[in-house]
Design an enzyme around this catalytic site. Sequence first.
Site, short mmCIF file in Angstrom:
data_model
loop_
_atom_site.label_atom_id
_atom_site.label_comp_id
_atom_site.label_asym_id
_atom_site.label_seq_id
_atom_site.Cartn_x
_atom_site.Cartn_y
_atom_site.Cartn_z
N LYS A 69 0.81 -1.23 0.00
CA LYS A 69 0.00 0.00 0.00
C LYS A 69 0.85 1.28 0.00
O LYS A 69 0.41 2.31 -0.49
CB LYS A 69 -0.95 0.01 1.20
CG LYS A 69 -2.11 -0.94 1.06
CD LYS A 69 -3.08 -0.77 2.21
CE LYS A 69 -4.19 -1.80 2.12
NZ LYS A 69 -5.20 -1.63 3.17
N GLY A 129 -3.44 -0.28 18.40
CA GLY A 129 -2.63 -0.63 17.25
C GLY A 129 -2.09 0.62 16.57
O GLY A 129 -2.63 1.73 16.77
P1 NAP Z 1 -0.01 -4.09 10.55
O1 NAP Z 1 0.29 -2.85 9.81
O2 NAP Z 1 0.92 -5.24 10.47
O3 NAP Z 1 -0.22 -3.70 12.10
C1 NAP Z 1 -0.44 -4.70 13.07
C2 NAP Z 1 -0.72 -4.07 14.42
O4 NAP Z 1 -1.08 -5.10 15.33
C3 NAP Z 1 0.48 -3.34 15.03
O5 NAP Z 1 0.05 -2.24 15.77
C4 NAP Z 1 1.07 -4.42 15.94
O6 NAP Z 1 1.79 -3.91 17.05
C5 NAP Z 1 -0.19 -5.06 16.47
N1 NAP Z 1 0.05 -6.42 16.94
C6 NAP Z 1 0.28 -7.52 16.20
N2 NAP Z 1 0.46 -8.60 16.99
C7 NAP Z 1 0.35 -8.16 18.27
C8 NAP Z 1 0.42 -8.79 19.55
N3 NAP Z 1 0.65 -10.10 19.68
N4 NAP Z 1 0.24 -8.03 20.65
C9 NAP Z 1 0.01 -6.70 20.55
N5 NAP Z 1 -0.08 -6.04 19.37
C10 NAP Z 1 0.08 -6.76 18.24
O7 NAP Z 1 -1.42 -4.70 10.08
P2 NAP Z 1 -2.70 -3.87 9.57
O8 NAP Z 1 -2.67 -3.77 8.11
O9 NAP Z 1 -2.81 -2.62 10.37
O10 NAP Z 1 -3.89 -4.89 9.94
C11 NAP Z 1 -4.25 -5.10 11.27
C12 NAP Z 1 -5.57 -5.85 11.37
O11 NAP Z 1 -6.62 -5.10 10.77
C13 NAP Z 1 -5.58 -7.22 10.67
O12 NAP Z 1 -6.27 -8.12 11.48
C14 NAP Z 1 -6.32 -6.96 9.38
O13 NAP Z 1 -6.99 -8.11 8.90
C15 NAP Z 1 -7.32 -5.91 9.84
N6 NAP Z 1 -7.76 -5.07 8.71
C16 NAP Z 1 -9.08 -5.13 8.36
C17 NAP Z 1 -9.54 -4.37 7.31
C18 NAP Z 1 -10.98 -4.44 6.93
O14 NAP Z 1 -11.34 -4.03 5.82
N7 NAP Z 1 -11.82 -4.92 7.81
C19 NAP Z 1 -8.68 -3.52 6.60
C20 NAP Z 1 -7.33 -3.47 7.00
C21 NAP Z 1 -6.89 -4.27 8.05
P3 NAP Z 1 3.38 -3.57 16.93
O15 NAP Z 1 3.47 -2.29 16.16
O16 NAP Z 1 3.81 -3.45 18.32
O17 NAP Z 1 3.99 -4.74 16.18
#
Ligand code: NAP
Length: 291
Positions: A69, A129
Site C-alpha cells: 500500500k 494498534g
Molecule cells: P499491521 O500494519 O501489520 O499492524 C499490526 C498491528 O497489530 C500493530 O500495531 C502491531 O503492534 C499489532 N500487533 C500484532 N500482533 C500483536 C500482539 N501479539 N500483541 C500486541 N499487538 C500486536 O497490520 P494492519 O494492516 O494494520 O492490519 C491489522 C488488522 O486489521 C488485521 O487483522 C487486518 O486483517 C485488519 N484489517 C481489516 C480491514 C478491513 O477491511 N476490515 C482492513 C485493513 C486491516 P506492533 O506495532 O507493536 O507490532
Amino acid sequence: MINAATKIYGVLGNPIEHSLSPLLHNTLAGAMNIDMAYMAFNVRDNIDDALKGAFALGINGMNVTIPYKKDVLRLVSGIDEKAKKIGAVNTLMRSQNGYNGYNTDIKGLELAIKNNGLSVNEKNVIILGAGGAAKAALYLAVDERAKSITIINRDLKKAEGLKKEIDKIHTKVKAISLDSLKSDLEVLEFNDYFVFQTTNVGMHPFVNDCIIVDEKFYKKCSEGIDLIYTPQNTAFIKNMRAEGKKCINGLDMLIMQGVAAFELWNDVRVSEEIIAYVKDILLKRLSEDIK
Ligand code: NAP
C-alpha cells in the site's frame, strides 16, 4: 461470459490466496450486469514490474493490499488527497499515462460505522494498534473532529510516530504503550471512548486471544469496531458486549472499501440491496473457510 471485451481488474498483494476481494467484486459485477472480471495477483517481490506489466496488459483498475500500500505511492501517475494524506494507496484506476491512486479504506471504515448506527463524531477515541489499519482509523477520527485521540500500541515508538504525524492537525493526541495501559487503566482519562481495535490479535486461528482482558477497560468504552472479520465475533467484541457496549466487526469495512472502489471504476452507485446480497455471499464463504 468473459470475452475479449471484458474489462480486467484485480488485487495485488502477498499473500493473497485468502483474499475475499475477487468474490466481492465478481459478485458485484454479476449483480449489476457489468462486463468485468477480477483476479487475485500474488506479487512475490517486484511491485514495480507488476504495475508496469498490468498497465501494458490493459488492466483497468486494481486494489492493492499488504505489503504494497505504501510502495505504490511512488509508482502512480496521480494521487487523490485522501491517499496522499494517509500515505497509502489501496485502489488504482487506469488513466492515459499510468494508474491514479486512491484510498477507499477510510471511506469503507466511515460507512461501516455509520451504517451500523455508530458514530465517531466529536467522541473521545482510542485506537488499539499503530499499523496500516490504525492509520485509516486515525484519519477518520481527525475528519470526524474527535475530541481526543489515544493511540495505544505494543511498540510505543510506532504510536508516537502516528501521533507526530497528526500533531499539527489535531491538538489532543496521546500515545501510550500497551504495557502501561495494562499496568494502570487510569492512563485513560475518560469513560466514554469510541474504540478502534486495529491489531491482529484475536484473528483466526488465535480466536481466544484478546489485546486487553481487564473488564475495567471495556467499562471505559461506549462503542467500537474490531477490524478483524475472521472470526466474526472476536474475543474483543465478546468482551465489549459483555459490558453492554455495541461493537461491530470488520466485514462491513471490507465490503464498503470494495464498493467504493467498484463505484469509482465503473461510475455507478451500488444499491443497499446489492450490498446486502454481497454480504450474504461473503458470510457463506467465511463460514465454509472456517469449517
Ligand atoms: P499491521 O500494519 O501489520 O499492524 C499490526 C498491528 O497489530 C500493530 O500495531 C502491531 O503492534 C499489532 N500487533 C500484532 N500482533 C500483536 C500482539 N501479539 N500483541 C500486541 N499487538 C500486536 O497490520 P494492519 O494492516 O494494520 O492490519 C491489522 C488488522 O486489521 C488485521 O487483522 C487486518 O486483517 C485488519 N484489517 C481489516 C480491514 C478491513 O477491511 N476490515 C482492513 C485493513 C486491516 P506492533 O506495532 O507493536 O507490532
